[in-house]
Design a protein around this motif. Sequence first.
Motif, short mmCIF file in Angstrom:
data_model
loop_
_atom_site.label_atom_id
_atom_site.label_comp_id
_atom_site.label_asym_id
_atom_site.label_seq_id
_atom_site.Cartn_x
_atom_site.Cartn_y
_atom_site.Cartn_z
N GLY A 112 56.08 40.18 42.14
CA GLY A 112 54.87 40.55 41.74
C GLY A 112 53.77 41.33 42.78
O GLY A 112 54.27 41.40 43.83
N ALA A 113 52.64 41.74 42.35
CA ALA A 113 51.75 42.28 43.11
C ALA A 113 50.47 41.57 42.89
O ALA A 113 50.00 41.23 42.04
CB ALA A 113 51.66 43.76 42.59
N TRP A 114 49.74 41.81 44.04
CA TRP A 114 48.10 41.18 44.11
C TRP A 114 47.46 42.48 44.09
O TRP A 114 47.58 43.38 44.90
CB TRP A 114 47.98 40.28 45.32
CG TRP A 114 48.70 39.14 45.23
CD1 TRP A 114 49.91 38.95 45.77
CD2 TRP A 114 48.51 37.79 44.71
NE1 TRP A 114 50.16 37.54 45.42
CE2 TRP A 114 49.41 36.89 44.88
CE3 TRP A 114 47.12 37.45 43.98
CZ2 TRP A 114 49.22 35.58 44.24
CZ3 TRP A 114 47.07 36.16 43.61
CH2 TRP A 114 48.11 35.33 43.67
N VAL A 115 46.45 42.36 43.23
CA VAL A 115 45.24 43.60 43.32
C VAL A 115 43.98 42.90 43.37
O VAL A 115 43.60 41.79 42.84
CB VAL A 115 45.40 44.02 41.80
CG1 VAL A 115 43.96 45.19 41.70
CG2 VAL A 115 46.69 44.56 41.36
N PHE A 116 43.47 43.36 44.37
CA PHE A 116 41.85 43.02 44.95
C PHE A 116 40.64 43.75 44.51
O PHE A 116 40.93 45.15 44.69
CB PHE A 116 41.90 42.68 46.59
CG PHE A 116 42.74 41.56 46.71
CD1 PHE A 116 42.18 40.25 46.68
CD2 PHE A 116 43.86 41.69 47.35
CE1 PHE A 116 42.87 39.06 47.21
CE2 PHE A 116 44.86 40.58 47.63
CZ PHE A 116 44.11 39.27 47.55
N ASP A 117 39.55 43.39 43.79
CA ASP A 117 38.53 44.30 43.92
C ASP A 117 37.83 44.21 45.14
O ASP A 117 37.45 43.01 45.52
CB ASP A 117 37.83 43.67 42.76
CG ASP A 117 36.33 44.17 42.55
OD1 ASP A 117 35.98 45.30 43.03
OD2 ASP A 117 35.60 43.83 41.79
N VAL A 118 37.81 45.29 45.77
CA VAL A 118 37.20 45.21 47.20
C VAL A 118 35.67 44.99 47.10
O VAL A 118 34.77 45.98 46.82
CB VAL A 118 37.40 46.51 48.00
CG1 VAL A 118 37.04 46.28 49.29
CG2 VAL A 118 38.96 46.49 48.09
N ASP A 119 35.06 43.85 47.15
CA ASP A 119 33.76 43.42 47.28
C ASP A 119 33.27 42.48 48.07
O ASP A 119 34.09 42.31 49.13
CB ASP A 119 33.23 43.28 45.75
CG ASP A 119 33.86 42.17 44.97
OD1 ASP A 119 34.58 41.56 45.77
OD2 ASP A 119 33.85 41.92 43.79
N GLU A 120 32.61 41.49 47.87
CA GLU A 120 32.15 40.46 48.61
C GLU A 120 33.35 39.44 49.08
O GLU A 120 33.33 38.33 49.73
CB GLU A 120 30.82 39.65 48.18
CG GLU A 120 29.72 40.42 48.25
CD GLU A 120 29.36 41.44 46.88
OE1 GLU A 120 30.31 41.25 45.98
OE2 GLU A 120 28.39 41.95 46.91
N THR A 121 34.25 39.72 47.94
CA THR A 121 35.62 38.78 48.28
C THR A 121 36.20 39.27 49.75
O THR A 121 36.71 38.33 50.14
CB THR A 121 36.47 39.08 47.21
OG1 THR A 121 35.91 38.75 45.95
CG2 THR A 121 37.65 37.97 47.32
N LEU A 122 36.12 40.55 50.20
CA LEU A 122 36.69 41.07 51.21
C LEU A 122 36.00 41.64 52.29
O LEU A 122 36.42 41.61 53.25
CB LEU A 122 37.93 42.09 50.78
CG LEU A 122 38.99 41.30 49.85
CD1 LEU A 122 39.80 42.54 49.53
CD2 LEU A 122 39.97 40.37 50.61
N LEU B 33 37.95 28.39 55.00
CA LEU B 33 38.65 27.24 53.97
C LEU B 33 39.11 28.17 52.85
O LEU B 33 40.32 27.78 52.37
CB LEU B 33 37.58 26.20 53.64
CG LEU B 33 38.15 25.26 52.56
CD1 LEU B 33 39.21 24.62 53.25
CD2 LEU B 33 36.83 24.34 52.21
N VAL B 34 38.28 28.89 52.27
CA VAL B 34 38.47 29.69 51.00
C VAL B 34 39.85 30.58 51.22
O VAL B 34 40.60 30.80 50.42
CB VAL B 34 37.42 30.68 50.40
CG1 VAL B 34 37.57 31.42 49.37
CG2 VAL B 34 36.24 29.53 50.05
N ALA B 35 39.92 31.33 52.25
CA ALA B 35 41.08 32.28 52.76
C ALA B 35 42.39 31.30 52.82
O ALA B 35 43.17 31.82 52.48
CB ALA B 35 40.62 32.82 53.89
N ARG B 36 42.25 30.24 53.38
CA ARG B 36 43.31 29.27 53.56
C ARG B 36 43.79 28.92 52.27
O ARG B 36 45.17 28.87 51.90
CB ARG B 36 43.08 28.20 54.56
CG ARG B 36 43.17 28.20 56.14
CD ARG B 36 43.04 27.21 56.68
NE ARG B 36 42.25 26.30 56.50
CZ ARG B 36 40.85 26.33 56.83
NH1 ARG B 36 40.57 27.29 57.68
NH2 ARG B 36 40.08 25.30 56.51
N GLU B 37 43.01 28.47 51.35
CA GLU B 37 43.30 27.97 49.96
C GLU B 37 43.89 29.20 49.16
O GLU B 37 44.86 28.98 48.50
CB GLU B 37 41.90 27.42 49.34
CG GLU B 37 41.75 26.09 49.91
CD GLU B 37 42.62 24.85 49.65
OE1 GLU B 37 43.20 24.85 48.67
OE2 GLU B 37 42.77 24.17 50.61
#
Length: 103
Positions: free
Chosen positions: A56-66, A37-41
């Motif tokens: 634009g670009a997306w930057v992710f902090d690779v932690d529990e998010t991914l 659900l969170v991924a779809r949102e």
Amino acid sequence: MAAEANNLAPWTAVPEDCAPHVRRYLTGLAYRSDLDLVAREASAYARAAAAEHAGGAWVFDVDETLLYNLPYYAEHGYGLELFDHREFDKWVEKGEAPAIPSS
């Protein structure tokens, strides 16, 4: 409802009576469903933002998010033990956390 045990002050660990419920949630379909659900949102938000701000670009902090750190939490009582930053850092340094599929 979505929450992380370490955000539910004043607890420093999951109460012993709650540990089986936390384990069932984290190892069951409800947690996977919440992740999906969170991924779809997030994906819907990203598509809308990309349409509005092309280039634009997306930057992710690779932690529990991914990354899926459930193996670490399984080894440490699903929150029943006090969180030990050093032990968690050792887990992270192993580089064994798989990607969360929906992420």
